[in-house]
Write a protein that holds these residues in place. Structure first.
Motif, short mmCIF file in Angstrom:
data_model
loop_
_atom_site.label_atom_id
_atom_site.label_comp_id
_atom_site.label_asym_id
_atom_site.label_seq_id
_atom_site.Cartn_x
_atom_site.Cartn_y
_atom_site.Cartn_z
N GLY A 1 2.88 -94.11 26.12
CA GLY A 1 1.74 -94.43 26.97
C GLY A 1 0.68 -93.37 26.72
N ARG A 2 -0.39 -93.43 27.51
CA ARG A 2 -1.44 -92.41 27.39
C ARG A 2 -0.96 -91.11 28.03
NH1 ARG A 2 -3.90 -94.19 23.42
NH2 ARG A 2 -4.81 -96.25 23.66
N LEU A 3 -1.42 -89.99 27.51
CA LEU A 3 -1.11 -88.71 28.16
C LEU A 3 -1.83 -88.63 29.49
CD1 LEU A 3 -1.25 -85.97 25.35
CD2 LEU A 3 0.63 -87.47 26.01
N HIS A 4 -1.18 -88.02 30.48
CA HIS A 4 -1.81 -87.85 31.79
C HIS A 4 -1.80 -86.37 32.17
CE1 HIS A 4 2.26 -87.58 33.31
NE2 HIS A 4 2.54 -88.73 32.75
N LEU A 5 -2.16 -86.09 33.42
CA LEU A 5 -2.27 -84.68 33.84
C LEU A 5 -0.95 -83.92 33.70
CD1 LEU A 5 -4.47 -84.47 37.05
CD2 LEU A 5 -4.89 -83.45 34.82
N GLY A 6 0.16 -84.61 33.93
CA GLY A 6 1.47 -83.96 33.77
C GLY A 6 1.67 -83.46 32.35
N HIS A 7 1.20 -84.26 31.38
CA HIS A 7 1.29 -83.82 29.98
C HIS A 7 0.37 -82.63 29.72
CE1 HIS A 7 2.59 -88.14 29.50
NE2 HIS A 7 3.54 -87.51 28.82
N ALA A 8 -0.82 -82.67 30.37
CA ALA A 8 -1.75 -81.55 30.17
C ALA A 8 -1.11 -80.26 30.67
CB ALA A 8 -3.07 -81.81 30.90
N LEU A 9 -0.39 -80.36 31.79
CA LEU A 9 0.32 -79.18 32.31
C LEU A 9 1.41 -78.73 31.33
CD1 LEU A 9 1.28 -77.12 34.48
CD2 LEU A 9 2.60 -78.97 35.51
N ALA A 10 2.19 -79.69 30.82
CA ALA A 10 3.27 -79.35 29.88
C ALA A 10 2.69 -78.72 28.61
CB ALA A 10 4.08 -80.61 29.55
N ALA A 11 1.58 -79.27 28.14
CA ALA A 11 0.95 -78.73 26.92
C ALA A 11 0.44 -77.32 27.18
CB ALA A 11 -0.19 -79.65 26.47
N LYS A 12 -0.17 -77.13 28.36
CA LYS A 12 -0.69 -75.81 28.72
C LYS A 12 0.45 -74.79 28.75
CE LYS A 12 -2.49 -74.83 33.01
NZ LYS A 12 -3.42 -74.97 34.14
N GLU A 13 1.58 -75.18 29.32
CA GLU A 13 2.75 -74.28 29.40
C GLU A 13 3.26 -73.94 28.00
OE1 GLU A 13 4.45 -72.90 31.96
OE2 GLU A 13 3.51 -73.88 33.68
N ALA A 14 3.41 -74.97 27.15
CA ALA A 14 4.00 -74.75 25.83
C ALA A 14 3.04 -73.97 24.92
CB ALA A 14 4.39 -76.08 25.20
N PHE A 15 1.80 -74.42 24.85
CA PHE A 15 0.85 -73.75 23.95
C PHE A 15 0.49 -72.36 24.46
CE2 PHE A 15 0.39 -78.05 22.35
CZ PHE A 15 0.19 -77.86 20.99
N GLY A 16 0.62 -72.15 25.77
CA GLY A 16 0.31 -70.83 26.31
C GLY A 16 1.46 -69.85 26.16
N PHE A 17 2.61 -70.33 25.72
CA PHE A 17 3.82 -69.52 25.68
C PHE A 17 3.91 -68.67 24.41
CE2 PHE A 17 8.38 -68.73 25.51
CZ PHE A 17 8.68 -68.51 26.84
N GLY A 18 3.40 -69.21 23.34
CA GLY A 18 3.51 -68.51 22.05
C GLY A 18 3.23 -69.50 20.96
N PRO A 19 3.43 -69.14 19.69
CA PRO A 19 3.18 -70.09 18.61
C PRO A 19 3.93 -71.41 18.88
CG PRO A 19 3.70 -67.92 17.74
CD PRO A 19 3.88 -67.85 19.23
N CYS A 20 3.18 -72.50 18.85
CA CYS A 20 3.73 -73.78 19.33
C CYS A 20 3.55 -74.88 18.28
CB CYS A 20 2.99 -74.15 20.62
SG CYS A 20 3.60 -75.65 21.38
N LEU A 21 4.65 -75.55 17.98
CA LEU A 21 4.60 -76.67 17.04
C LEU A 21 4.40 -77.96 17.84
CD1 LEU A 21 7.72 -75.82 14.80
CD2 LEU A 21 5.35 -75.07 14.51
N LEU A 22 3.84 -78.96 17.19
CA LEU A 22 3.71 -80.28 17.80
C LEU A 22 4.76 -81.20 17.18
CD1 LEU A 22 2.25 -82.34 19.60
CD2 LEU A 22 0.67 -82.75 17.70
#
Ligand code: GLU
Length: 281
Positions: free
Chosen positions: A13-34
């Protein structure tokens, strides 16, 4: 240790705010792969995958190439399932959900040759089957798998949800599961031929993930992931489960259908900075 984590959305489905939070957590943690977790060909759509790239790009996030796209690697996950079949630690289960509910127990003595299982991942022309499916699910024989570990401890380190450096015992919840009426865990789904549990642990190992940063909703799946890692000889990363986005009444956002897609927020004129600020537990 150099940290390496990943953001692993599923394009259902489309990304929503929950995904934005998860992305913020992961990308803010350190080098992050997609990683695109799109093995579920019954629900994932290429258009949703394109939406993920668009939304993450708009949020100003950056990831190294190549992106791991799981649907291109069914055979990798299938080989791991085949390994457990080979060791006698997994078995095919044709029982339906209602039969299981009515108390029918799967019969671990049924066998399936790893070769015939692997056969479904290749078409007659020798090309990869992009929509594999099975006549039955494959389950892990949980009690046998736990016994095969002998007395070795099964633990994982958790640094998320306000706890740091705490070790959790993965064995106790799995022993409870094995002793209960709950059916054994599915390691290959009937409709897609593989499963999230095999794919996620395979890729975390393959990509050298040192820290798994993901939502608290997956905390309960972690003991099974730790067991799979031990059975396959893969290291257990450190886990960091973050709090989920909730409404004021404490309900998880997406469960109530109140989630607005990032695309809609963008079309309504919000900036990426505003959306990231809104994406807080
Ligand atoms: N693909 C999963 C999801 O979108 C995340 C899996 C994980 O991080 O382990 O919920």
């Amino acid at each position: 240790m150099t940290r390496r984590t990943r953001f692993a959305p599923s394009p259902t489905g489309r990304l929503h705010l929950g995904h934005a939070l998860a992305a913020k957590e992961a990308f803010g943690f350190g080098p992050c792969l997609l990683r695109i977790e799109d093995i579920d060909h019954t629900r994932c759509k290429p258009d949703y995958t394109r939406g993920i790239y668009r939304d993450l790009d708009w949020l100003g996030l950056d990831w190294p190439l190549p992106v791991r796209v799981q649907s291109r690697h069914y055979l990798d996950y299938a080989n791991s399932v085949a390994h457990l079949l080979e060791k006698g630690l997994a078995y095919p289960c044709a029982l339906t959900r209602s039969e299981l509910k009515a108390g029918a127990r799967s019969k671990p003595e049924n066998t399936l040759s790893p070769e015939s299982y692997l056969g479904i991942f290749t078409n007659a022309d020798g090309m990869p089957n992009t929509k594999p499916s099975l006549p039955y699910a494959i389950r892990l024989n949980l009690s046998l798998a736990l016994r095969s570990m002998g007395g070795s401890s099964l633990t994982f380190e958790e640094t998320g949800h306000n706890i740091t450096g705490k070790f959790f015992d993965a064995r106790a919840p799995l022993e409870d599961w094995a002793a209960s009426e709950r059916p054994d865990p599915i390691i290959a789904r009937k409709d897609i031929g593989v499963s999230y549990h095999m794919a996620v642990t395979y890729d975390d190992n393959l990509q050298g993930i040192t820290h798994v940063v993901r939502g608290m909703d997956l905390f309960e799946e972690t003991p099974l992931h730790v067991l799979i890692q031990h059975l396959m000889g893969w290291p257990t990363p450190i886990y960091h489960h973050h709090a989920l986005l909730t409404r004021e009444d404490g309900e998880k956002l997406s469960k109530r259908g109140l989630d607005t897609s990032l695309e809609t927020l963008r079309e309504n004129g919000l900036t990426a900075a505003q959306v990231l600020a809104m994406a807080a537990p």
